[in-house]
Design a protein around this motif. Structure first.
Motif, PDB file in Angstrom:
ATOM      1  N   ARG A 256      -2.074  -3.658 -11.621  1.00  0.00           N
ATOM      2  CA  ARG A 256      -1.576  -2.653 -10.683  1.00  0.00           C
ATOM      3  C   ARG A 256      -1.606  -1.241 -11.242  1.00  0.00           C
ATOM      4  NH1 ARG A 256       3.192  -3.831  -6.606  1.00  0.00           N
ATOM      5  NH2 ARG A 256       1.360  -4.935  -5.784  1.00  0.00           N
ATOM      6  N   HIS A 257      -1.341  -1.081 -12.531  1.00  0.00           N
ATOM      7  CA  HIS A 257      -1.194   0.271 -13.082  1.00  0.00           C
ATOM      8  C   HIS A 257      -2.168   0.569 -14.207  1.00  0.00           C
ATOM      9  CE1 HIS A 257       3.200  -0.207 -11.576  1.00  0.00           C
ATOM     10  NE2 HIS A 257       2.473   0.437 -10.669  1.00  0.00           N
TER      11      HIS A 257
ATOM     12  N   ARG B 283     -10.468   0.446  -3.314  1.00  0.00           N
ATOM     13  CA  ARG B 283     -10.766  -0.043  -4.658  1.00  0.00           C
ATOM     14  C   ARG B 283      -9.945  -1.286  -4.998  1.00  0.00           C
ATOM     15  NH1 ARG B 283      -9.420   4.077  -6.962  1.00  0.00           N
ATOM     16  NH2 ARG B 283      -7.350   3.487  -7.722  1.00  0.00           N
ATOM     17  N   LYS B 284      -8.648  -1.228  -4.691  1.00  0.00           N
ATOM     18  CA  LYS B 284      -7.785  -2.357  -5.015  1.00  0.00           C
ATOM     19  C   LYS B 284      -8.175  -3.607  -4.239  1.00  0.00           C
ATOM     20  CE  LYS B 284      -4.873  -0.740  -8.062  1.00  0.00           C
ATOM     21  NZ  LYS B 284      -4.780  -1.348  -9.416  1.00  0.00           N
TER      22      LYS B 284
ATOM     23  N   THR C 173       0.814  -1.219   0.000  1.00  0.00           N
ATOM     24  CA  THR C 173       0.000   0.000   0.000  1.00  0.00           C
ATOM     25  C   THR C 173       0.848   1.271   0.000  1.00  0.00           C
ATOM     26  OG1 THR C 173      -0.132   0.178   2.422  1.00  0.00           O
ATOM     27  CG2 THR C 173      -1.739  -1.259   1.328  1.00  0.00           C
TER      28      THR C 173
ATOM     29  N   HIS D 299      -8.673   5.664  -0.626  1.00  0.00           N
ATOM     30  CA  HIS D 299      -9.606   5.295  -1.694  1.00  0.00           C
ATOM     31  C   HIS D 299      -8.988   4.282  -2.643  1.00  0.00           C
ATOM     32  CE1 HIS D 299     -12.125   8.497  -0.186  1.00  0.00           C
ATOM     33  NE2 HIS D 299     -11.154   9.377  -0.375  1.00  0.00           N
ATOM     34  N   ASP D 300      -7.691   4.440  -2.929  1.00  0.00           N
ATOM     35  CA  ASP D 300      -6.997   3.449  -3.761  1.00  0.00           C
ATOM     36  C   ASP D 300      -7.021   2.081  -3.096  1.00  0.00           C
ATOM     37  OD1 ASP D 300      -6.302   5.348  -5.673  1.00  0.00           O
ATOM     38  OD2 ASP D 300      -4.413   5.833  -4.686  1.00  0.00           O
TER      39      ASP D 300
ATOM     40  N   GLU E 291      -5.049   1.932 -14.409  1.00  0.00           N
ATOM     41  CA  GLU E 291      -5.661   3.264 -14.421  1.00  0.00           C
ATOM     42  C   GLU E 291      -4.615   4.353 -14.640  1.00  0.00           C
ATOM     43  OE1 GLU E 291      -7.944   3.753 -10.911  1.00  0.00           O
ATOM     44  OE2 GLU E 291      -9.289   2.092 -11.366  1.00  0.00           O
ATOM     45  N   ARG E 292      -3.441   4.158 -14.096  1.00  0.00           N
ATOM     46  CA  ARG E 292      -2.374   5.147 -14.299  1.00  0.00           C
ATOM     47  C   ARG E 292      -1.867   5.091 -15.731  1.00  0.00           C
ATOM     48  NH1 ARG E 292       1.937   4.706  -9.530  1.00  0.00           N
ATOM     49  NH2 ARG E 292       2.664   6.597 -10.579  1.00  0.00           N
TER      50      ARG E 292
ATOM     51  N   PHE F  49      -0.655   3.984  -2.081  1.00  0.00           N
ATOM     52  CA  PHE F  49      -2.117   4.011  -2.093  1.00  0.00           C
ATOM     53  C   PHE F  49      -2.651   5.105  -1.183  1.00  0.00           C
ATOM     54  CE2 PHE F  49      -2.953  -0.745  -3.177  1.00  0.00           C
ATOM     55  CZ  PHE F  49      -2.362  -0.541  -4.404  1.00  0.00           C
ATOM     56  N   SER F  50      -3.690   5.800  -1.655  1.00  0.00           N
ATOM     57  CA  SER F  50      -4.527   6.576  -0.753  1.00  0.00           C
ATOM     58  C   SER F  50      -5.556   5.622  -0.145  1.00  0.00           C
ATOM     59  CB  SER F  50      -5.243   7.688  -1.522  1.00  0.00           C
ATOM     60  OG  SER F  50      -6.199   7.123  -2.419  1.00  0.00           O
TER      61      SER F  50
END
Length: 295
Positions: free
Chosen positions: A290-291, A157-158, A147, A153-154, A293-294, A150-151
């Motif tokens: 993992r990425h 979601r994850k 983590t 919220h991240d 969305e980024r 991670f925020s």
């Protein structure tokens, strides 16, 4: 997660203090699980018996939070896990972790003491000692969740995505399939990393750029023709040969990571295909992008 009507679902959330376990428990509470944090390890089998009789019909499952605050965690964990499995229950273990400096930053922000801090042990030493003490639980985990970046919220979601991707089949090697982008860095927990940057890149096709490897047009662009088609065939054959050898040597968990430039197209398409193949082969398996969305 695949369900049977009579199967009791148990999730054990553990890991390093400050890495997000409490947030994870709240996620499972929102999903309809009965959650208990800080229960002594020796009482877990008794709680499972009680829950199976009283709460099995009211809740979707049981989620337990465990960490170094429980003094018996180090000594009783193995015995307790064996007692649980005797009851024909297969708990899913999720291990939370983060970089040492990130954990230190989080504790500095909240101004709360670390459970292992003392007059003779500072925060950084406490984090390092906890990481060492928790190694057996990390090695036994079905899922390791880093983590660091991670925020809240991240993380929520994850965790929801990861839990939804779990497939449970007792008695086999647990495999975690992951896609990632090299531009964001390879995952430190991966046992095997495959570089897919030799495959045709959908990013340079305007109508495919905004899609992902989950979408059929992108998947076909990457894998329907050579070299993708031939690579996937050989990769699947290789993994189906290799994984039983790991299992024979007593390996409990294996993380296989597939990387492309941004972690959105090629790596996702291959990870999805491998996940489908290994699921059909009967492996305990989970999937993480993992990425995506980024990327």
């Amino acid at each position: 997660m695949e369900e049977t009507p009579t199967e009791l679902k148990i999730v054990i959330l553990t890991g390093l203090s400050g890495s997000g376990k409490s947030t994870g428990l709240r996620v499972f509470e929102d999903l309809g699980f009965f959650c208990v944090d800080g229960l002594p390890v020796g009482l877990v089998p008794k709680l499972i018996n009680l829950f199976d009789e009283k709460g099995g019909q009211r809740y979707k499952g049981l989620a337990l939070g465990m960490d170094v605050r429980q003094a018996d965690l180090d000594t009783d964990w193995g015995v307790t896990l064996a007692q649980i499995k005797v009851k024909n229950v297969a708990p899913q273990i999720i291990f939370f972790e983060a970089d040492t400096q990130e954990i230190i930053r989080r504790y500095a922000t909240t101004r709360r003491p670390h459970p292992l801090e003392s007059a003779n042990r500072g925060l950084e030493q406490a984090v390092l000692e906890e990481r060492e003490r928790m190694t057996p639980l990390r090695e036994a985990a079905d899922m390791v969740l880093d983590t660091t970046h991670f925020s809240i919220h991240d993380l929520r979601r994850k965790l929801q995505e990861k839990w939804a991707s779990i497939r449970t089949t007792r008695g086999t090697l647990k495999v975690h399939v992951m896609s990632f982008g090299f531009k964001y860095g390879p995952p430190s927990e991966a046992d095997m990393v495959f570089d897919l940057r030799f495959l045709p890149n959908p990013y340079f096709v305007r109508e495919l750029r905004e899609q992902t490897g989950k979408d059929a047009p992108v998947r076909d662009y990457v894998l329907a023709a050579d070299p993708g088609r031939e690579f996937l065939s050989r990769l699947q054959e290789f993994l189906l040969y290799l994984l039983p050898l790991y299992a024979q040597e007593g390996r409990y968990r294996l993380t296989v990571a597939f990387g492309c430039t941004g972690g959105r197209h090629r790596s996702v398409a291959v990870a999805e295909a491998v996940f489908d193949t290994l699921s059909k082969a009967g492996y305990n398996i989970s999937l993480e992008h993992r990425h995506i969305e980024r990327g």
